[in-house]
Design a protein around this motif. Structure first.
Motif, PDB file in Angstrom:
ATOM      1  N   ALA A   1       0.827  -1.206   0.000  1.00  0.00           N
ATOM      2  CA  ALA A   1       0.000   0.000   0.000  1.00  0.00           C
ATOM      3  C   ALA A   1       0.861   1.255   0.000  1.00  0.00           C
ATOM      4  O   ALA A   1       0.528   2.253  -0.655  1.00  0.00           O
ATOM      5  CB  ALA A   1      -0.925  -0.005   1.219  1.00  0.00           C
ATOM      6  N   ALA A   2       1.979   1.221   0.725  1.00  0.00           N
ATOM      7  CA  ALA A   2       2.874   2.382   0.755  1.00  0.00           C
ATOM      8  C   ALA A   2       3.429   2.674  -0.634  1.00  0.00           C
ATOM      9  O   ALA A   2       3.512   3.832  -1.059  1.00  0.00           O
ATOM     10  CB  ALA A   2       4.014   2.138   1.742  1.00  0.00           C
ATOM     11  N   VAL A   3       3.808   1.631  -1.356  1.00  0.00           N
ATOM     12  CA  VAL A   3       4.355   1.815  -2.701  1.00  0.00           C
ATOM     13  C   VAL A   3       3.290   2.360  -3.649  1.00  0.00           C
ATOM     14  O   VAL A   3       3.507   3.318  -4.395  1.00  0.00           O
ATOM     15  CB  VAL A   3       4.928   0.490  -3.233  1.00  0.00           C
ATOM     16  CG1 VAL A   3       5.262   0.616  -4.724  1.00  0.00           C
ATOM     17  CG2 VAL A   3       6.177   0.093  -2.457  1.00  0.00           C
ATOM     18  N   VAL A   4       2.092   1.762  -3.608  1.00  0.00           N
ATOM     19  CA  VAL A   4       1.040   2.134  -4.558  1.00  0.00           C
ATOM     20  C   VAL A   4       0.511   3.543  -4.293  1.00  0.00           C
ATOM     21  O   VAL A   4       0.438   4.381  -5.208  1.00  0.00           O
ATOM     22  CB  VAL A   4      -0.116   1.115  -4.505  1.00  0.00           C
ATOM     23  CG1 VAL A   4      -1.288   1.588  -5.377  1.00  0.00           C
ATOM     24  CG2 VAL A   4       0.359  -0.247  -4.988  1.00  0.00           C
ATOM     25  N   PHE A   5       0.136   3.812  -3.048  1.00  0.00           N
ATOM     26  CA  PHE A   5      -0.553   5.076  -2.748  1.00  0.00           C
ATOM     27  C   PHE A   5       0.384   6.207  -2.359  1.00  0.00           C
ATOM     28  O   PHE A   5       0.190   7.349  -2.793  1.00  0.00           O
ATOM     29  CB  PHE A   5      -1.577   4.847  -1.635  1.00  0.00           C
ATOM     30  CG  PHE A   5      -2.607   3.814  -1.975  1.00  0.00           C
ATOM     31  CD1 PHE A   5      -3.393   3.935  -3.107  1.00  0.00           C
ATOM     32  CD2 PHE A   5      -2.788   2.701  -1.169  1.00  0.00           C
ATOM     33  CE1 PHE A   5      -4.337   2.974  -3.442  1.00  0.00           C
ATOM     34  CE2 PHE A   5      -3.728   1.739  -1.483  1.00  0.00           C
ATOM     35  CZ  PHE A   5      -4.504   1.873  -2.622  1.00  0.00           C
ATOM     36  N   MET A   6       1.396   5.893  -1.542  1.00  0.00           N
ATOM     37  CA  MET A   6       2.252   6.956  -1.032  1.00  0.00           C
ATOM     38  C   MET A   6       3.389   7.314  -1.981  1.00  0.00           C
ATOM     39  O   MET A   6       3.861   8.449  -1.991  1.00  0.00           O
ATOM     40  CB  MET A   6       2.840   6.547   0.326  1.00  0.00           C
ATOM     41  CG  MET A   6       1.791   6.123   1.344  1.00  0.00           C
ATOM     42  SD  MET A   6       0.650   7.453   1.732  1.00  0.00           S
ATOM     43  CE  MET A   6       1.769   8.563   2.554  1.00  0.00           C
ATOM     44  N   THR A   7       3.846   6.345  -2.758  1.00  0.00           N
ATOM     45  CA  THR A   7       4.975   6.608  -3.656  1.00  0.00           C
ATOM     46  C   THR A   7       4.499   6.882  -5.077  1.00  0.00           C
ATOM     47  O   THR A   7       4.587   7.992  -5.575  1.00  0.00           O
ATOM     48  CB  THR A   7       5.963   5.426  -3.638  1.00  0.00           C
ATOM     49  OG1 THR A   7       6.474   5.256  -2.313  1.00  0.00           O
ATOM     50  CG2 THR A   7       7.118   5.675  -4.587  1.00  0.00           C
ATOM     51  N   VAL A   8       3.979   5.858  -5.744  1.00  0.00           N
ATOM     52  CA  VAL A   8       3.532   6.031  -7.132  1.00  0.00           C
ATOM     53  C   VAL A   8       2.363   7.013  -7.188  1.00  0.00           C
ATOM     54  O   VAL A   8       2.312   7.898  -8.055  1.00  0.00           O
ATOM     55  CB  VAL A   8       3.149   4.677  -7.751  1.00  0.00           C
ATOM     56  CG1 VAL A   8       2.675   4.872  -9.195  1.00  0.00           C
ATOM     57  CG2 VAL A   8       4.327   3.711  -7.714  1.00  0.00           C
ATOM     58  N   GLY A   9       1.421   6.881  -6.269  1.00  0.00           N
ATOM     59  CA  GLY A   9       0.264   7.773  -6.282  1.00  0.00           C
ATOM     60  C   GLY A   9       0.643   9.218  -6.081  1.00  0.00           C
ATOM     61  O   GLY A   9       0.150  10.105  -6.788  1.00  0.00           O
ATOM     62  N   ASN A  10       1.510   9.474  -5.125  1.00  0.00           N
ATOM     63  CA  ASN A  10       1.950  10.844  -4.857  1.00  0.00           C
ATOM     64  C   ASN A  10       2.712  11.426  -6.047  1.00  0.00           C
ATOM     65  O   ASN A  10       2.465  12.548  -6.489  1.00  0.00           O
ATOM     66  CB  ASN A  10       2.828  10.849  -3.601  1.00  0.00           C
ATOM     67  CG  ASN A  10       3.194  12.248  -3.153  1.00  0.00           C
ATOM     68  OD1 ASN A  10       2.732  13.236  -3.713  1.00  0.00           O
ATOM     69  ND2 ASN A  10       4.040  12.345  -2.154  1.00  0.00           N
ATOM     70  N   ALA A  11       3.647  10.646  -6.583  1.00  0.00           N
ATOM     71  CA  ALA A  11       4.481  11.138  -7.684  1.00  0.00           C
ATOM     72  C   ALA A  11       3.674  11.440  -8.939  1.00  0.00           C
ATOM     73  O   ALA A  11       4.028  12.332  -9.714  1.00  0.00           O
ATOM     74  CB  ALA A  11       5.579  10.126  -7.999  1.00  0.00           C
ATOM     75  N   THR A  12       2.582  10.692  -9.160  1.00  0.00           N
ATOM     76  CA  THR A  12       1.802  10.865 -10.387  1.00  0.00           C
ATOM     77  C   THR A  12       0.527  11.668 -10.160  1.00  0.00           C
ATOM     78  O   THR A  12      -0.337  11.708 -11.035  1.00  0.00           O
ATOM     79  CB  THR A  12       1.429   9.488 -10.969  1.00  0.00           C
ATOM     80  OG1 THR A  12       0.625   8.767 -10.015  1.00  0.00           O
ATOM     81  CG2 THR A  12       2.666   8.676 -11.278  1.00  0.00           C
TER      82      THR A  12
END
Length: 360
Positions: free
Chosen positions: A266-277
């Motif tokens: 969830a951290a990768v999907v929402f906090m990393t990729v989601g934030n960056a895009t």
């Protein structure tokens, strides 16, 4: 038969039994357990950090726009002429298209269909743009399209027809309004199982709904207090609540399905990729081609676009945002219910088999 063994012999036998290897004390298993407890956390944490750095450097180390839509009032030949006079940059930086008149050009900017409108009028050019897109986008448009006009011997009058709120001078209020509950939703999805592992699914879902409603109202209240967005209070509250519910429900499902690894996912999907895009600092058109599609499917990106559209661009992106966010919520909640049902059946099956194996 009475026990006739000397006490010293019995003591030696007891000691031998105590130190004898047990089936669960197999050295190979102990080594494997030690590796899992020591090495796995290191591997997962380093992997998450490496993904974070890779995604952010890819997105922002040298952002270049691709197919940034611009309208030109006039014929297709005139639009092509503007495209040809653009400064030498990557050939796909701008996507220039012709529109019939100044009214159509203005409407396209106001509805977020284009980022700027180039209106030639004799020896002058009127350049319409939306400052709500942020200072970086504004600077790019004014520099590049202004150079086109000067190259053609025309003067330029730039008109900001959708300026950002005076209380949002850097154009970041939309991003922070949306992302605040993305972080909170991620934390809620983890803590609901850590702090209350035995709560029934019905109560857990009631807590999820309460979090979304309370979070949306709280964020809208803060935004209203600062006057940071020219958007209706309940519109902001509703959109932010949907973002929060989408992230928290999905995080709950991942944690329930994968355990500790679910929180990392969830951290990768929402906090990393989601934030960056998300498009919060730069529009999705500035993302690399492999990252841009995430902007239109992950909760953060669709939430940012919906809130921005509600505040400035006549609702552009609100309907699609509500649809995508609702789908995330349905997938998270539906996945949780199916998972609990499957595990309930497995537990009942185990109990029945255990009861059948007992002897009277």
């Amino acid at each position: 038969m009475p026990d006739t063994l000397p006490s010293s012999v019995r003591a030696e036998e007891a000691h031998a039994a105590a130190v004898a290897p047990r089936p669960n004390d197999d050295p190979a298993r102990r080594v494997a357990a030690a590796v899992r407890s020591l090495v796995l956390p290191v591997v997962v944490a380093v992997a998450v950090g490496a993904i974070f750095i890779s995604v952010y450097l890819s997105a922002f180390h040298a952002p270049v726009a691709r197919d940034l839509p611009v309208a030109v009032v006039g014929s297709a030949a005139q639009a092509a002429g503007v495209q040809d006079r653009l400064p030498e940059r990557p050939s796909d930086t701008f996507s220039v298209r012709a529109v019939e008149d100044a009214q159509a050009a203005r409407s396209a900017v106001q509805h977020g269909e284009v980022f700027a409108a180039y209106i030639p009028e004799g020896g002058a050019v009127t350049l319409l743009y939306a400052g709500a897109h942020g200072p970086s986008v504004t600077a790019l448009l004014l520099d590049e399209l202004g150079e086109v006009a000067h190259e053609g011997g025309q003067s330029v009058e730039a008109v900001d027809i959708l300026p950002a709120s005076p209380q949002d001078t850097r154009g970041l209020a939309v991003f922070y309004t949306t992302f605040g509950l993305v972080l909170a939703g991620y934390l809620f999805g983890i803590m609901t199982y850590q702090l209350a592992p035995g709560v029934s699914m019905a109560r857990r879902l009631v807590g999820l709904a309460a979090f979304g409603v309370a979070g949306g109202l709280a964020v809208a209240s803060v935004v209203s207090a600062f006057g940071a967005l020219p958007a209706p209070f309940f519109g902001v509250a509703g959109l932010v609540a949907l973002v929060a519910l989408a992230v928290s429900a999905s995080t709950m499902f991942l944690v329930r399905a994968l355990g500790v690894m679910g929180s990392s996912a969830a951290a990768v999907v929402f906090m990393t990729v989601g934030n960056a895009t998300s498009g919060g600092s730069l529009p999705a058109e500035f993302l690399p081609s492999w990252l841009e599609p995430f902007s239109s499917v992950l909760p953060v990106g669709v939430g940012v676009r919906a809130v921005n559209g509600l505040a400035y661009f006549h609702g552009e992106g609100v309907l699609s945002g509500v649809t995508v966010l609702t789908a995330w919520i349905a997938a998270g909640v539906g996945g949780l219910l199916l998972l609990e049902r499957a595990r309930g059946r497995a537990r009942r099956s185990t109990l029945v088999q255990g009861a059948g194996g007992k002897r009277p």
